[in-house]
Motif scaffolding. Sequence first.
Motif, short mmCIF file in Angstrom:
data_model
loop_
_atom_site.label_atom_id
_atom_site.label_comp_id
_atom_site.label_asym_id
_atom_site.label_seq_id
_atom_site.Cartn_x
_atom_site.Cartn_y
_atom_site.Cartn_z
N ASP A 54 8.32 -3.79 6.70
CA ASP A 54 8.45 -2.80 7.77
C ASP A 54 7.62 -1.57 7.42
O ASP A 54 7.80 -0.97 6.35
N GLY A 55 6.71 -1.22 8.30
CA GLY A 55 5.83 -0.09 8.03
C GLY A 55 4.69 -0.41 7.09
O GLY A 55 3.88 0.46 6.75
N GLY A 56 4.61 -1.68 6.65
CA GLY A 56 3.57 -2.07 5.72
C GLY A 56 2.24 -2.32 6.41
O GLY A 56 2.14 -2.33 7.64
N ASP A 58 -1.00 -4.05 7.93
CA ASP A 58 -1.28 -5.27 8.67
C ASP A 58 -2.09 -6.21 7.78
O ASP A 58 -2.94 -5.77 6.99
#
Length: 289
Positions: A54-56, A58
Amino acid sequence: MQVRYFAHGPKAEAELWYQALETAFEDEGAPLGLTEIDEARQIYEACAYLDVADGGADRAGEFAEVTGVPLGEVGCEMLPDKDWMAEVLAGLKPVRAGRFLVHGGHDRGKVDADDISIEIEAGMAFGTGHHGTTAGCLMMIEEELLRRTPRATLDLGTGSAVLAIGAAKFGAIDVLATDIDPVAVAVARENASANGVSDRVEVIEVTGFDSPTIAERGPFDLIIANVLAGPLKEMAPDFAAHLSESGRVILSGILVDQGAGVLDAFDAEGLRHVKTLTMGEWVTLLLER
């Protein structure tokens, strides 16, 4: 969170992308897919289901780098929480090649009494037997082992050990299996044990033929290598050096238009062409000294 990254292209290109994805994401056991999406134009999709924090960042760039597909042509689809490995396993149908049946544990009930079962799980990566090169090699192995029992057999670049397991089961023979990747070696050993042939299949980590174990066990009456055309051509002298006087070689991982180049390289080392088996865009070659 899981994201499905994908690219579309002609069958031969998509198969190469799929092979590259298998190698790149084997450590994390990412589910992969290769599917025909346009029968009329023979367009296929290669995809990988990759975990993204999550929030990492792409991971489309990773997919593009691995496959060589331009970043702008890589598609992505956010997926709901789901057991995608179970989905992939359920979708993998058994592969028949002669008397061999390559299957996952979920399809044990489909093995007939006369089948030679090779059980490989998709989650273990390194090849589940669903590629034309694997089927071609298994069919060649069956023919060779019906013709004679080799004194010594080598499976070079074994991956999941599908071919080594098949040879050991069909011919009740000992097989030396090698791979350059230590993770692949561990997986191959697990697969050999799961298939009841760990006493017949010895798996070692080695680059090419550079191993005292290979020197001690050779020369080989049968060498099997499902690799790629480039490395096969480079190693042609080593194949000849480790082959017995009456030995034969089974080669695959070769596209149809690469077959002549591979044959030329081996012919220069004194190995003549015996037979070619074509499976879609791929060929499996049988040669002898």
